[in-house]
Design a protein around this motif. Structure first.
Motif, PDB file in Angstrom:
ATOM      1  N   ALA A  39      41.021  31.661  43.134  1.00 34.07           N
ATOM      2  CA  ALA A  39      41.952  32.743  43.463  1.00 34.07           C
ATOM      3  C   ALA A  39      42.194  33.621  42.235  1.00 34.07           C
ATOM      4  O   ALA A  39      42.302  33.128  41.109  1.00 34.07           O
ATOM      5  CB  ALA A  39      43.274  32.164  43.949  1.00 34.07           C
ATOM      6  N   LEU A  40      42.296  34.914  42.475  1.00 29.77           N
ATOM      7  CA  LEU A  40      42.559  35.853  41.384  1.00 29.77           C
ATOM      8  C   LEU A  40      44.066  35.898  41.124  1.00 29.77           C
ATOM      9  O   LEU A  40      44.746  36.892  41.390  1.00 29.77           O
ATOM     10  CB  LEU A  40      42.010  37.237  41.738  1.00 29.77           C
ATOM     11  N   SER A  41      44.558  34.807  40.588  1.00 27.49           N
ATOM     12  CA  SER A  41      45.968  34.740  40.192  1.00 27.49           C
ATOM     13  C   SER A  41      46.183  35.644  38.990  1.00 27.49           C
ATOM     14  O   SER A  41      45.228  36.107  38.346  1.00 27.49           O
ATOM     15  CB  SER A  41      46.338  33.301  39.833  1.00 27.49           C
ATOM     16  N   LEU A  42      47.426  35.881  38.653  1.00 23.70           N
ATOM     17  CA  LEU A  42      47.727  36.679  37.465  1.00 23.70           C
ATOM     18  C   LEU A  42      47.109  36.043  36.219  1.00 23.70           C
ATOM     19  O   LEU A  42      46.571  36.736  35.351  1.00 23.70           O
ATOM     20  CB  LEU A  42      49.238  36.830  37.299  1.00 23.70           C
ATOM     21  N   LYS A  43      47.164  34.710  36.164  1.00 25.57           N
ATOM     22  CA  LYS A  43      46.605  34.001  35.003  1.00 25.57           C
ATOM     23  C   LYS A  43      45.086  34.159  34.942  1.00 25.57           C
ATOM     24  O   LYS A  43      44.515  34.405  33.874  1.00 25.57           O
ATOM     25  CB  LYS A  43      46.983  32.525  35.064  1.00 25.57           C
ATOM     26  N   MET A  44      44.424  34.026  36.085  1.00 27.88           N
ATOM     27  CA  MET A  44      42.967  34.195  36.119  1.00 27.88           C
ATOM     28  C   MET A  44      42.585  35.613  35.718  1.00 27.88           C
ATOM     29  O   MET A  44      41.649  35.825  34.921  1.00 27.88           O
ATOM     30  CB  MET A  44      42.425  33.887  37.514  1.00 27.88           C
ATOM     31  N   LEU A  80      52.251  36.377  46.336  1.00 29.83           N
ATOM     32  CA  LEU A  80      52.587  37.515  47.197  1.00 29.83           C
ATOM     33  C   LEU A  80      53.672  37.175  48.213  1.00 29.83           C
ATOM     34  O   LEU A  80      54.048  38.032  49.027  1.00 29.83           O
ATOM     35  CB  LEU A  80      51.335  38.008  47.930  1.00 29.83           C
ATOM     36  N   LYS A  81      54.179  35.944  48.180  1.00 24.40           N
ATOM     37  CA  LYS A  81      55.241  35.562  49.116  1.00 24.40           C
ATOM     38  C   LYS A  81      56.505  36.353  48.809  1.00 24.40           C
ATOM     39  O   LYS A  81      56.835  36.623  47.663  1.00 24.40           O
ATOM     40  CB  LYS A  81      55.514  34.056  49.032  1.00 24.40           C
ATOM     41  N   CYS A  86      59.283  41.937  45.566  1.00 25.60           N
ATOM     42  CA  CYS A  86      58.299  43.008  45.630  1.00 25.60           C
ATOM     43  C   CYS A  86      57.619  43.238  44.286  1.00 25.60           C
ATOM     44  O   CYS A  86      56.473  43.628  44.227  1.00 25.60           O
ATOM     45  CB  CYS A  86      59.004  44.281  46.057  1.00 25.60           C
ATOM     46  N   SER A  87      58.333  43.029  43.192  1.00 20.91           N
ATOM     47  CA  SER A  87      57.789  43.293  41.866  1.00 20.91           C
ATOM     48  C   SER A  87      56.573  42.418  41.574  1.00 20.91           C
ATOM     49  O   SER A  87      55.684  42.816  40.838  1.00 20.91           O
ATOM     50  CB  SER A  87      58.858  43.063  40.795  1.00 20.91           C
ATOM     51  N   GLN A  88      56.527  41.217  42.162  1.00 21.93           N
ATOM     52  CA  GLN A  88      55.386  40.337  41.941  1.00 21.93           C
ATOM     53  C   GLN A  88      54.134  40.921  42.584  1.00 21.93           C
ATOM     54  O   GLN A  88      53.057  40.894  41.982  1.00 21.93           O
ATOM     55  CB  GLN A  88      55.671  38.945  42.520  1.00 21.93           C
ATOM     56  N   ALA A  89      54.252  41.459  43.790  1.00 16.44           N
ATOM     57  CA  ALA A  89      53.112  42.089  44.449  1.00 16.44           C
ATOM     58  C   ALA A  89      52.630  43.274  43.626  1.00 16.44           C
ATOM     59  O   ALA A  89      51.425  43.469  43.443  1.00 16.44           O
ATOM     60  CB  ALA A  89      53.493  42.533  45.860  1.00 16.44           C
ATOM     61  N   SER A  90      53.560  44.047  43.125  1.00 14.69           N
ATOM     62  CA  SER A  90      53.189  45.196  42.298  1.00 14.69           C
ATOM     63  C   SER A  90      52.449  44.750  41.051  1.00 14.69           C
ATOM     64  O   SER A  90      51.443  45.351  40.657  1.00 14.69           O
ATOM     65  CB  SER A  90      54.454  45.976  41.909  1.00 14.69           C
ATOM     66  N   ALA A  91      52.921  43.674  40.426  1.00 12.99           N
ATOM     67  CA  ALA A  91      52.275  43.162  39.213  1.00 12.99           C
ATOM     68  C   ALA A  91      50.863  42.665  39.516  1.00 12.99           C
ATOM     69  O   ALA A  91      49.933  42.911  38.738  1.00 12.99           O
ATOM     70  CB  ALA A  91      53.108  42.027  38.616  1.00 12.99           C
ATOM     71  N   VAL A  92      50.709  41.996  40.665  1.00  9.25           N
ATOM     72  CA  VAL A  92      49.401  41.457  41.047  1.00  9.25           C
ATOM     73  C   VAL A  92      48.394  42.577  41.241  1.00  9.25           C
ATOM     74  O   VAL A  92      47.289  42.555  40.683  1.00  9.25           O
ATOM     75  CB  VAL A  92      49.514  40.607  42.334  1.00  9.25           C
ATOM     76  N   THR A  94      48.578  45.723  40.298  1.00  7.21           N
ATOM     77  CA  THR A  94      48.389  46.521  39.086  1.00  7.21           C
ATOM     78  C   THR A  94      47.443  45.821  38.126  1.00  7.21           C
ATOM     79  O   THR A  94      46.540  46.435  37.546  1.00  7.21           O
ATOM     80  CB  THR A  94      49.737  46.784  38.388  1.00  7.21           C
ATOM     81  N   ARG A  95      47.635  44.510  37.966  1.00  7.14           N
ATOM     82  CA  ARG A  95      46.748  43.740  37.100  1.00  7.14           C
ATOM     83  C   ARG A  95      45.327  43.749  37.644  1.00  7.14           C
ATOM     84  O   ARG A  95      44.362  43.825  36.873  1.00  7.14           O
ATOM     85  CB  ARG A  95      47.249  42.304  36.975  1.00  7.14           C
ATOM     86  N   CYS A  96      45.202  43.682  38.949  1.00  4.20           N
ATOM     87  CA  CYS A  96      43.885  43.711  39.570  1.00  4.20           C
ATOM     88  C   CYS A  96      43.186  45.037  39.283  1.00  4.20           C
ATOM     89  O   CYS A  96      41.986  45.065  38.957  1.00  4.20           O
ATOM     90  CB  CYS A  96      44.018  43.494  41.079  1.00  4.20           C
ATOM     91  N   LYS A  97      43.921  46.118  39.380  1.00  2.00           N
ATOM     92  CA  LYS A  97      43.357  47.434  39.056  1.00  2.00           C
ATOM     93  C   LYS A  97      42.883  47.464  37.609  1.00  2.00           C
ATOM     94  O   LYS A  97      41.805  47.996  37.299  1.00  2.00           O
ATOM     95  CB  LYS A  97      44.404  48.526  39.280  1.00  2.00           C
ATOM     96  N   GLU A  98      43.656  46.862  36.713  1.00  2.00           N
ATOM     97  CA  GLU A  98      43.287  46.823  35.300  1.00  2.00           C
ATOM     98  C   GLU A  98      42.014  46.013  35.078  1.00  2.00           C
ATOM     99  O   GLU A  98      41.162  46.379  34.263  1.00  2.00           O
ATOM    100  CB  GLU A  98      44.442  46.241  34.475  1.00  2.00           C
ATOM    101  N   LEU A  99      41.869  44.911  35.835  1.00  2.00           N
ATOM    102  CA  LEU A  99      40.659  44.093  35.719  1.00  2.00           C
ATOM    103  C   LEU A  99      39.440  44.866  36.197  1.00  2.00           C
ATOM    104  O   LEU A  99      38.401  44.903  35.515  1.00  2.00           O
ATOM    105  CB  LEU A  99      40.820  42.810  36.536  1.00  2.00           C
ATOM    106  N   MET A 100      39.535  45.474  37.366  1.00  2.00           N
ATOM    107  CA  MET A 100      38.390  46.196  37.920  1.00  2.00           C
ATOM    108  C   MET A 100      38.014  47.379  37.034  1.00  2.00           C
ATOM    109  O   MET A 100      36.826  47.688  36.858  1.00  2.00           O
ATOM    110  CB  MET A 100      38.690  46.674  39.349  1.00  2.00           C
ATOM    111  N   THR A 101      39.009  48.024  36.452  1.00  2.00           N
ATOM    112  CA  THR A 101      38.739  49.136  35.537  1.00  2.00           C
ATOM    113  C   THR A 101      38.069  48.639  34.265  1.00  2.00           C
ATOM    114  O   THR A 101      37.150  49.285  33.732  1.00  2.00           O
ATOM    115  CB  THR A 101      40.048  49.868  35.191  1.00  2.00           C
ATOM    116  N   ALA A 102      38.506  47.477  33.776  1.00  2.00           N
ATOM    117  CA  ALA A 102      37.915  46.907  32.561  1.00  2.00           C
ATOM    118  C   ALA A 102      36.432  46.616  32.743  1.00  2.00           C
ATOM    119  O   ALA A 102      35.635  46.761  31.807  1.00  2.00           O
ATOM    120  CB  ALA A 102      38.662  45.631  32.165  1.00  2.00           C
ATOM    121  N   LEU A 103      36.043  46.214  33.947  1.00  2.00           N
ATOM    122  CA  LEU A 103      34.629  45.943  34.224  1.00  2.00           C
ATOM    123  C   LEU A 103      33.794  47.210  34.054  1.00  2.00           C
ATOM    124  O   LEU A 103      32.701  47.179  33.483  1.00  2.00           O
ATOM    125  CB  LEU A 103      34.462  45.410  35.643  1.00  2.00           C
TER     126      LEU A 103
END
Length: 270
Positions: A39-44, A80-81, A86-92, A94-103
């Protein structure tokens, strides 16, 4: 020039969710969370971003793979529960966008190696890589609709690899496509018959990339995606022409041209 396969470095993070190995001038990032299907957790995502953003000058390629059967089933739904707010979903996301952009911003090619499922954010991760190698057991899906969460952000890179109507069907039905379909429509570069052949295929591709100049590939990759963003052919050429001129004036290119006329293999310094 063929490079030897020598292990330079191996390490695991303390939480064991990402293994890192350097060999053959490549950095291998092995997701290692089989209980969560990687799973693409925040830590992963943090670990992946940190590794992609800290490449050494000897890293000519990055390989993202799994230590277990499946590549990644997407985001960690526990994060995402609603009770996480709501802030946790936003963080997830947003971090995902940062990962995909980093690639895409990484100065070297990033290769995804997939031997099982790549779903939702996992499919997004695969589509965001520069190249994808898959076995015939692999499948790609955007199943968020099945839990009431349309895969809006995973669709961003996927629809840039697959036809619009096929992507929208995947989004609306939640049903995956097989490796053959993904290959046919451009999401997958090459298909292997089995796991062993898949990893051999990866090593061969890495070795071919490692033969070439890292500096030139970095310059070329950056402009490749930059010109793709242009709305007209003229704008694309206006962007690409000065970059190719810059490339032609580099020491690496001049060495390659000299080697061509000398009828020898070029000796790139970087």
């Amino acid at each position: 020039m063929r490079r030897s396969f020598v292990i330079v470095q191996q390490r695991c993070f303390s939480d064991h969710i990402l293994n890192v190995e350097r060999r053959n001038f490549a950095k291998y990032l092995e997701m290692n969370s089989p209980k969560t299907l990687n799973a693409l957790s925040l830590k992963m995502m943090d670990n992946l971003i940190n590794e992609i953003s800290s490449l050494s000058v000897d890293d000519k390629c990055v390989v993202i793979k799994s230590s277990s059967k499946h590549f990644s089933a997407g985001h960690d739904l526990k994060e995402l529960k609603q009770n996480e707010a709501c802030s946790q979903a936003s963080a997830v996301f947003t971090r995902c966008k940062e990962l995909m952009t980093a690639l895409k911003l990484a100065p070297v090619p990033v290769i995804a190696v997939i031997d099982g499922v790549a779903l939702a954010g996992g499919c997004q991760l695969a589509a965001s890589c520069d190249m994808v190698l898959a076995s015939r057991k692999a499948s790609f899906g955007l199943p968020g609709i099945k839990i009431g969460l349309f895969c809006t952000t995973p669709a961003v890179p996927v629809v840039r690899c697959l036809p619009t109507k096929l992507t929208f069907e995947m989004l609306c039905t939640g049903e995956p496509v097989c490796a053959e379909t993904a290959f046919k429509h451009g999401l997958v570069n090459k298909i292997a018959d089995g796991s062993e052949q898949l990893h051999e295929m990866c090593d061969e591709l890495v070795a071919k990339i490692a033969n070439h100049s890292r500096e030139v590939i970095a310059l070329g990759k950056s402009e490749f995606y930059n010109q793709l963003s242009k709305s007209t052919l003229e704008e694309a050429y206006n962007s690409a022409t000065p970059v190719m001129t810059q490339n032609a004036e580099l020491e690496q290119c001049q060495e390659g041209i000299t080697a061509f006329f000398d009828k020898r293999k070029p000796k790139f310094s970087s």
